[in-house]
Design a protein around this motif. Structure first.
Motif, PDB file in Angstrom:
ATOM      1  N   SER A   1      63.759  66.067 -30.113  1.00 14.73           N
ATOM      2  CA  SER A   1      63.767  64.644 -29.783  1.00 14.73           C
ATOM      3  C   SER A   1      62.715  63.856 -30.552  1.00 14.73           C
TER       4      SER A   1
ATOM      5  N   PHE B   1      67.815  66.009 -26.038  1.00 12.52           N
ATOM      6  CA  PHE B   1      67.389  66.687 -24.816  1.00 12.52           C
ATOM      7  C   PHE B   1      66.342  67.734 -25.159  1.00 12.52           C
TER       8      PHE B   1
ATOM      9  N   GLY C   1      63.433  61.901 -20.008  1.00  9.25           N
ATOM     10  CA  GLY C   1      63.735  61.964 -18.586  1.00  9.25           C
ATOM     11  C   GLY C   1      62.674  62.652 -17.760  1.00  9.25           C
TER      12      GLY C   1
ATOM     13  N   ILE D   1      75.364  69.356 -21.544  1.00  6.53           N
ATOM     14  CA  ILE D   1      74.918  68.006 -21.854  1.00  6.53           C
ATOM     15  C   ILE D   1      75.571  67.564 -23.153  1.00  6.53           C
ATOM     16  N   SER D   2      75.958  66.300 -23.217  1.00  7.06           N
ATOM     17  CA  SER D   2      76.546  65.738 -24.437  1.00  7.06           C
ATOM     18  C   SER D   2      75.568  64.737 -25.034  1.00  7.06           C
ATOM     19  N   SER D   3      75.570  64.641 -26.369  1.00 11.14           N
ATOM     20  CA  SER D   3      74.597  63.789 -27.053  1.00 11.14           C
ATOM     21  C   SER D   3      75.288  63.026 -28.178  1.00 11.14           C
TER      22      SER D   3
ATOM     23  N   ARG E   1      67.270  64.836 -20.391  1.00 12.95           N
ATOM     24  CA  ARG E   1      67.820  63.861 -21.319  1.00 12.95           C
ATOM     25  C   ARG E   1      66.711  63.093 -22.042  1.00 12.95           C
ATOM     26  N   THR E   2      66.922  62.873 -23.342  1.00 18.78           N
ATOM     27  CA  THR E   2      66.112  61.942 -24.113  1.00 18.78           C
ATOM     28  C   THR E   2      67.061  60.998 -24.848  1.00 18.78           C
ATOM     29  N   LYS E   3      66.600  59.793 -25.125  1.00 16.28           N
ATOM     30  CA  LYS E   3      67.401  58.867 -25.926  1.00 16.28           C
ATOM     31  C   LYS E   3      66.462  57.938 -26.681  1.00 16.28           C
TER      32      LYS E   3
ATOM     33  N   TYR F   1      71.201  60.196 -28.479  1.00 21.04           N
ATOM     34  CA  TYR F   1      70.777  60.935 -27.294  1.00 21.04           C
ATOM     35  C   TYR F   1      70.381  62.345 -27.717  1.00 21.04           C
TER      36      TYR F   1
END
Length: 717
Positions: free
Chosen positions: A175, A489, A545, A464-466, A517-519, A487
């Motif tokens: 990330s 993670f 997150g 998880i989807s990114s 999650r990160t974005k 996005y």
């Protein structure tokens, strides 16, 4: 000195996913890679628009038209070999904004800082060497543990780097950023070097390659020793070897690489400031002289790259065996102030020393297929990729210890962790001045923990989807503009994912989220409008997150509140003369928790300001050299910002002379101005002899090494 010219062709598409990945993983990336831009250039109609050629220093492959983001690029071997390096992991400081430090012995993974993060030992910064992952999930000492002490810097050919969660190829731990280190296929000439320096430092290296069959067989062997400035000599001993066979041609290139590494050392960990002020120990002393460690790493990997009529195929597979046994004491008499006695502690010593140990096997592969073509007359590339990784830990444990020996088991687990990913990416040249890169990544994780604490055993899975999107505008006037959003993670330690009681107190706790999650987003500019100067600026933001924060009493990281970081980076590379090159990188960031808490909103250890300035001199007659100045500023040490670290400024200097084509001598000076700064600083409670129960909150620091000198004599054959 290498140069290259950049030519922009109207309607050309640039397949960055394939380009940067191969640049990082393969030494001959520029010749083994076919991008849609290259194909378009080769087949373009006579009415192409051609800009005036520009000359750019070959230390970086970051020219306008070669990246998806202003914060993305590639560093070449010539610059990597020009700088003095105190520790192998400092090759990552070629990634603008990255700071590498240490808070323990030379055999332990380094401390990393980037984009407002104290990344601990690698969390949220993904590192790969020839496609092999360096980060270790569910590690005994810290999530994402990245030990690069087995890397031989002389074998590094290229470093491809990305920052932010904008690339579909990058998954866990990426990330804040990712770096892909590529090794050389062959040595231009054999080399042997001997290094001697301050405090018993010694290193020997021999490396060469020979034509064997249809390929090249490269070997390198390294041995080193270092006592360091510590009151108790570190007695660091390292043996390291690489055997690599490269075969094929520019269109079909493959490698088989075997590596082996072993190290032992005595540790001088961070110490409380009051102990030095009260004269209990010196600045380079230790409160527990029995802290020590040993580690091993062995790997076998294969990778191949094949040009196809309509694209590119890549595949790599690896098997890694590693182990670590680490004894540390950060709080001294806080938890165990009295003699434990009895069979539980036959040494009869009190203290908080603990042992972190693991044995690990890692198996995995990654494969991708890129297609270059057109959509409604628009140049386009598509990439599909799959990644699989399986970690087996037998076991991973936390133990109480005394006098450098195991006393009792706090937690011991067998862990099986499997990560599978599927990703796709599309690059489309909409007009001569607009290109888009859209990607989607899907990750699935399985955790299986068998703990000696029955309540903490269990199985969990997560998915998880990114999604990712980048828009690239230009170039206009040799300047390109970027918009990036994506996005990402990071995974949490498998033991925390299944835990229902704390390992020490056996109190009820809630399992951690498996995937966090990160974005993030970024606006950037890269320009070469000033002759011989490449400059880029990026304005970025990243939401996380759940933070992972260092815990002094546990010696590892723990999940915490969600956070938001913002920052600005400005990077400059200037070739003043054919033999004189300048670097200037500046970064500032702002990091805060986003959920209110009475303790405060600041994130402990979050770096705020970073600066790096370098001057490189190459081939000035027989002379060569480099000067590097790096600064990382004060940081909050607790949430209310009432305690802050001091800034650290360090300078490195290299002066070298080539006697003839076969012999050269280099003199490296580290901490040139003999700064009394700190490599790392924490704030937490510890207890010294005679202090009351509960101990004292205090600054704990690990000093930078004083000025020291190393001389290296190298011969080529």
């Amino acid at each position: 000195m290498s140069f290259f010219s950049f030519r922009t062709v109207a309607g050309a598409v640039i397949a960055i996913q394939a380009g940067l990945t191969s640049a990082a993983d393969t030494p001959d990336a520029r010749t083994t890679q076919t991008s849609a831009a290259t194909r378009a250039a080769e087949t373009a109609e006579p009415d192409i628009t051609e800009l005036a050629p520009m000359t750019v220093q070959g230390n970086y492959d970051n020219a306008v038209g070669t990246s998806d983001a202003a914060s993305q690029g590639v560093v070449n071997a010539k610059l990597i070999q020009s700088r003095p390096i105190l520790r192998p992991a400092e090759v990552l400081e070629f990634v603008p904004g990255v700071i590498i430090t240490q808070h323990s012995g030379d055999g332990k993974a380094n401390q990393y800082f980037l984009r407002g993060f104290n990344l601990d030992h690698g969390t949220d910064f993904a590192t790969f060497v020839d496609g092999m992952p360096v980060n270790m999930p569910s590690h005994a000492h810290g999530q994402g543990y990245s030990d690069l002490n087995w890397l031989i810097p002389e074998l590094v050919d290229r470093i491809g780097y990305r920052k932010g969660p904008y690339s579909a190829e990058e998954g866990d731990f990426a990330s804040a950023g990712a770096a892909r280190i590529g090794l050389v296929d062959r040595m231009p000439r054999g080399m042997a070097s001997l290094t001697g320096g301050s405090w018993g430092y010694g290193r020997s290296l021999i490396a060469d390659s020979h034509a064997v069959g249809n390929g090249d067989l490269l070997y390198a062997f390294e041995a080193s020793h270092n006592d360091g400035p510590w009151d108790k000599p570190e007695n660091f001993r390292k043996l390291n070897g690489v055997l690599r066979y490269s075969f094929g041609d520019d269109d079909n290139l493959s490698h088989i690489t075997a590596m082996g590494y072993s190290a032992k050392w005595n540790s001088t960990d961070q110490i409380p400031k009051r102990a030095v002020e009260e004269g209990l120990i010196g600045r380079f002393g230790s409160l527990d002289s029995s802290d020590h460690g040993r580690t091993e790493r062995y790997s076998l990997s294969f990778d191949t790259r094949r040009k196809l009529d309509d694209g590119l195929f890549k595949f790599n597979a690896y098997a890694i065996h590693s182990r670590l046994d680490l004894f540390s004491d950060f709080t001294y008499l806080l938890d165990n102030p009295a003699d434990l006695g009895g069979a539980a502690n036959p040494s009869g010593l009190a203290g908080d020393q603990f042992e972190q140990a693991e044995k690990r096997d890692v198996f995995g592969f990654a494969s991708s297929r890129a297609w270059f073509g057109e959509l409604a007359g628009l140049d386009m590339s598509n990439t599909l990729g799959v990644q699989l990784r399986h970690d087996r830990l037998d076991p991973v444990g936390l133990y109480s210890a005394a006098n450098g020996k195991r006393v009792d088991t706090t937690q011991k687990s067998q862990v099986r962790e499997t990560a599978a990913a599927l990703y796709g990416e599309n690059s489309l040249q909409w007009t001569s001045w607009l290109r888009s890169v859209a990607g989607l990544r899907l990750d699935h994780y399985n955790f299986d923990v068998n703990s000696n604490i029955p309540q903490n055993s269990g199985k969990r899975s997560a998915i998880i989807s990114s999604p990712k999107l980048s828009l690239i505008f230009g170039p206009w006037a040799q300047t390109e503009y970027f918009l990036n959003y994506g996005y990402g993670f990071h995974s949490n330690d498998a033991r925390g994912v299944t835990a229902r009681v704390t390992p020490k107190e056996l109190q009820a706790t809630s399992p951690a989220d498996p995937l966090v999650r990160t974005k993030g987003g970024e606006i950037g500019i890269r320009t070469e409008i000033v002759p011989r100067l490449q400059s880029s600026i990026a304005f970025w933001q990243l939401r996380v997150g759940s933070e992972l924060v260092f815990s002094g009493d546990a010696g590892d990281t723990e999940p915490s509140r969600p956070s938001l970081r913002r920052g600005i980076e400005w990077n400059n590379h200037y070739m003043a003369l054919p033999w004189l090159f300048f670097d200037l990188d500046l970064a500032t960031s702002h990091a805060r928790y986003t959920r209110s808490d009475p303790s405060g909103q600041h994130i402990p250890g979050a770096i705020e300001k970073v600066a790096s300035f370098g001057v490189s001199v190459t081939d000035l007659g027989p002379w060569f050299g480099q000067f590097q100045l790096r600064y990382f500023g004060p940081r909050p040490l607790i949430e209310d910002n009432s305690v802050r670290s001091k800034a650290t400024t360090l300078a490195y200097l290299r002066v070298g002379y080539k006697f003839n084509p076969d012999w050269k001598l280099a003199l490296d000076v580290f901490n040139l101005f003999d700064s009394k700064a700190d490599d790392i600083t924490y704030y937490y409670a510890s207890r010294l002899a005679g202090e009351s129960a509960g101990g004292m909150e205090d600054v704990h620091f690990h000093p930078v090494e004083p000025r020291n000198v190393r001389a290296t004599l190298t011969t080529y054959f």
